[in-house]
Enzyme design. Structure first.
Site: not given
Length: 556
Positions: A233, A367, A477
């Site tokens: 991330s 995501e 995500h």
């Protein structure tokens, strides 16, 4: 039960640090004129909470990190150091299974702060095999945590999992993790910050930690010429930024990059954060100061914290248009990240070993789902148009926005979570928004980066389609963290990559082909009896191309 099981996988290693030191002789390492005493547990030595830069307090608040002075005396390195100040978050107002899944990801992966918080937080941690000596010359993996550049810390990530797997494979590595300043403390953005040359301080902290690794890792048994930087991330985006800065010159700080869910993102000039800066200045009573930046250095921490908490966070309505994020500051980033890629300002220089920086890159399939839960009040086409215009494309024409919405239709079957049919439609627009946000910020930038680097350096890429049954979120995500810190296949690929700059080598795993423009192959992670397969990175080509062109024209 799924949430508990996933959480258990992530934090199972934390208890290792509670093993009484009496079970093994406490390891000691000498740095400069100081001794650092760590913890021995099984086949792993850990040295935790080592300061790598001067505390960024007083006049060093909102200033570049300063190198640590030579160490003297004795240090106890048996506990993680302070976490950096965090921005308060507001969770989406949802209920049921979707709320449980969201709570797991936010509080177990993103927030993940278990220790005390202080501005004196620039510490790092080192895990080594107990057999490592200063002559071992082991490869080094440096972890950069994620959290939207607003949250996070090192204390939940147990590096012994990675080191133990490397020992089991007969390819031992050393692992390092570092704290860095986040939120306003690390990414304050304004014309004042730009003029002072103190933008992107969180990235500068990371760079300072990498310099520390070069200076000191040999004492732990590491080889400073064999460093791989790895993040997820915001951590993955940080890896990309470290590759783009300094004209692509790594200063010999690393030779490989491993990015999970993060790429050179479509951000613009640091003055794009001016409104947030002005808000913090006003809330702290600094508006009347002739030097507002110096005033912010002097206000009490509690006052600054309250002002920052009042600004938007990663789970606010504006979602991935973050208030605090790397931006073009003229020092660390001299142009937008995507323009730097186009200009070829990407790390790819020969090292003493004769090897070049190589890239190991991935995304999760869904995501955008996690970041679309704050937009559940958007239920019509017109409301979505307004949201996209105001949040992401304020300078775009109506025809440009409409074209994007014509590509990303309201058809539930084509939305994210993908491959789930008409299910998970929390609203008529939720799966559509999830698709747009996931592609704009994660998927399209990944493909853009890979297509422009393939042929210039060795690249591999993977796609995680696991946990598709996670309610409303799918292969969301950050869920791929489980595949590395859970000791699964990616742990092996990572260890092999750190050793040989090639993820392949284990005959028990599927051979992972390199990614090329002519054959853009993805190692794809699946649920079920066949956990790995190879797919082509050709999906949603029209949408990726269009969103990339828009982001180049209108960076955030």
């Amino acid at each position: 039960m799924l949430v508990r099981a996933l959480l258990a996988c992530l934090v199972a290693g934390v208890a290792v640090f509670a093993v009484p030191a009496s079970r093994a002789i406490a390891p000691i390492v000498t740095l400069d004129s100081a001794t650092f005493t760590g913890v021995a547990s099984g086949s792993i030595n850990s040295f935790l909470g080592i300061p790598f830069a001067q505390p960024p307090v007083g006049d060093l608040r909102f200033n570049l990190p300063q190198p640590i002075q030579p160490y003297n005396g004795s240090y106890s390195a048996i506990a993680f150091g302070n976490e950096c100040p965090q921005q308060a978050i507001t969770l989406p107002l949802i209920s049921g299974l979707a709320a449980n899944a969201t709570n797991f990801i936010v509080n177990s992966i993103f927030r993940a702060v278990t220790g005390p918080i202080s501005e004196d937080c620039l510490h790092l941690n080192v895990w080594t095999p107990v057999t490592a000596t200063p002559t071992s010359k082991l490869p080094v993996v440096v972890w950069i945590f994620g959290g939207g550049f607003e949250l996070g810390g090192t204390s939940i990530y147990d590096g012994s999992i990675i080191v133990q797997r490397s020992i089991d494979l007969g390819q031992p590595v050393i692992m390092v993790s570092m704290n860095y300043r986040v939120s306003a403390w690390g990414f304050l953005a304004s014309s004042e910050v730009k003029a002072a040359g103190v933008g992107n301080l969180g990235l500068q902290d990371q760079r300072e930690a990498l310099r520390w690794v070069q200076k000191y890792i040999t004492a732990f048994g590491g080889d400073p010429s064999k460093v791989t930087i790895w993040g997820e991330s915001a951590g993955a985006i940080s890896v990309a930024m470290q590759m783009l800065t300094n004209g692509g010159n790594t200063e010999g700080l690393f030779r490989g990059g491993f990015m999970e869910s993060g790429s050179p993102i479509p951000v613009g000039d640091i003055t794009h954060g001016q409104g947030y800066y002005d808000s913090v200045v006003a809330a702290t009573g600094c508006s009347g100061s002739s030097d507002t930046l110096q005033c912010l250095r002097e206000v009490p921490q509690a006052t600054l914290q309250k002002a920052v908490d009042a600004t938007p966070n990663i789970f606010s309505y504006q979602s991935l248009n973050l208030a605090y994020v790397p931006r073009v500051d003229g020092v660390f980033l001299t142009d937008t990240p995507q323009n730097l890629v186009l200009e070829g300002s990407v790390a790819n220089i020969p090292f003493i070993t004769g090897e070049s920086v190589v890239v190991y890159h991935c995304d999760c399939d869904d995501e955008g789902t996690l970041f679309s839960l704050t937009t559940l009040n958007i239920t019509t086409d017109s409301e979505l148009y307004t949201y996209i215009e105001q949040t992401y494309l304020s300078k775009a024409t109506s025809s440009e926005i409409n074209q994007a919405l014509s590509i990303y239709t309201a058809d539930l079957v084509s939305g994210s979570p993908y491959d789930t049919g008409i299910s998970n439609a929390l609203t008529p627009q939720y799966k559509r928004i999830s698709a747009i946000q996931g592609d704009l910020v994660f998927q399209a930038p990944r493909r853009f980066f890979l297509q422009h680097r393939s042929g210039s350096q060795n690249t591999w890429s993977f796609l995680s389609k696991r946990l598709k049954t996670l309610p409303a979120l799918g292969s969301a995500h950050a869920t791929d963290i489980l595949d590395v810190y859970g000791g699964q296949e990616l742990t092996t690929y990572l260890v092999q990559f750190a050793n040989d700059l090639n993820p392949n080598g284990d005959a028990n795993l599927l051979s992972w082909p390199q990614y090329t423009t002519s054959s853009p192959q993805l190692l794809t992670l699946l649920d079920g009896l066949i956990p790995l397969t190879i797919t082509q990175d050709t999906y949603r080509a029209e949408g990726f191309t269009y969103l990339t062109n828009l982001s180049l024209k209108y960076p955030l």
